[in-house]
Design an enzyme around this catalytic site. Sequence first.
Site, PDB file in Angstrom:
ATOM      1  N   SER A 188      37.585  46.593  39.332  1.00 17.22           N
ATOM      2  CA  SER A 188      37.346  45.143  39.313  1.00 17.22           C
ATOM      3  C   SER A 188      36.756  44.627  40.618  1.00 17.22           C
ATOM      4  CB  SER A 188      38.652  44.406  39.011  1.00 17.22           C
ATOM      5  OG  SER A 188      39.196  44.835  37.790  1.00 17.22           O
ATOM      6  N   HIS A 241      39.709  41.045  43.679  1.00 12.79           N
ATOM      7  CA  HIS A 241      38.523  40.433  43.070  1.00 12.79           C
ATOM      8  C   HIS A 241      37.741  39.620  44.108  1.00 12.79           C
ATOM      9  CE1 HIS A 241      40.504  40.504  38.801  1.00 12.79           C
ATOM     10  NE2 HIS A 241      40.305  41.708  39.317  1.00 12.79           N
TER      11      HIS A 241
END
Length: 515
Positions: free
Chosen positions: A298, A349
């Site tokens: 991610s 992220h």
Amino acid sequence: MYESSDEMNVQTNVIFWRLAFFFVVEQEYTIARLSPDRQEMWLENRSIKHASLVRLSNQNLGWAAGLRRDIERIVWNADQIRKKIGGRKLSLLNIVVSPHPPVDDYTQYLKPVLSPKGGKTKAVTLLFTDNDLDGSLERLETILSPVPERLDFNGGEDEATAYERAVLSHEVKRKEEEQRFFHYGKPFFTYFFTAINLILFMMMTLTGGSTNMAVLIEYGAKFNPLILEGEWWRFITPVFLHIGLLHLVMNSFALYYLGTAVEQIYGRLRFLWIYLFSGFTGSLLSFLLTPNLSAGASGAIFGLFGALLYFGVTKPKLFFRTMGMNVLVVVGINLIFGFSVPGVDNAGHIGGLIGGFLATGVVHFPKKRRALQQFAFSVAAVLSVAAGLFIGFQSGYAALDANSINLHVQHEMNAGNEAQAEQMLKSFIENGGTPSAETYFFLSLFEMRDGRLDEAENHLKEAVKERANFHEAHYNLTLIYIESGELDKAKQSIAEAHRYAPDEKQYEKLLKKLD
């Protein structure tokens, strides 16, 4: 003195193509649609919100009713375009060029018009005629605020033809340039990294499961205690590991769609640098802010978002004309999802997003150089990483929590390193860490083994204070009380253990024996 019909057509052609030149060449609108007779065109530029869509037509108006029907038709068409692109609102600038205005009253139709059923599309009509060019130009200037310079509509057939050729040539060159921009490289590493992810997932599944903490640690997941011990490669290896099938599938789809786009724009080597650096910065920020064990692509995938945002910052008109709003919406949705759903490593992220933006600024676009800007991005990237590593390793146990310490202790105990495991627990508590019930329980095990029963008793009491239903702690207290001859306390403790775990036969036997 009257003008002939041919003279009027020449003049309207000059006006029409001069306006087209202004929008396409000077304002960087793109031609979305051009009629076969080249007397009507639809232009688009999403970066200009108050006139993102322009309809330009060259026609000979008669009655005002014809103008009204024309406006109704183009408002309906514009609303269909808005629905197709998924826009919340759309502003249309409708420009009609005519040798003369309608013969009857038409001014009411030059007022802004909203589409029916919600009014999400707004249309403003401007009428350019030989008699009122100045008034129409003033209205155009108020909408585009302002037009860079006064437009000159003087000229004849040659000027109209020159403007027409310039507009169409500019559009062809723009499309060719965009084609080269979006297809510079062919994807390779996108597929390569996807294959690596799949292979490692299958290997983890065969050796104990991708959700097994011990397996994840063994394969290189981000685990702060081991990073603090010098296993620096755990800043990169988590990018290729996934926790569960759903995690793998979601990231594989994201990598495929984003990776192919980014690799086509920036080329293979730039993509490789952006992806790996983003994965590293995602793991680094996660190391700084979240003590939890984590893994997944991610952070690197958010780095690809960062690469597209760099494209948006450096080429905003092309960005918003092509993929801009879609990218911003997807980034926003993913960040909101990360903040609202527990268990998502949002620090990873955000770290990947920032890293991707910085990494792209370092290399810029293929075959283009901005030496000073690239140097500034390089300095920012180096300083950010250096500061993150310094803070992370200086803060030491601030990067840990009880869960990660307990997991690490269990890992060391399974490896037979009990002395090292006990020292970890003590150091964690001495450095201001907040122990959990399991932390106290593990400490008591080492103390019971060494015969330090008083210390073990105190830690077990702390454990059941933290978690009353910790039946194993109650059972170990029972053993300590039996050893010290305090049978009444032993009865009470084993009764608590049996109450919280009534199916444990061992507890039931000991309770009957003490009774």
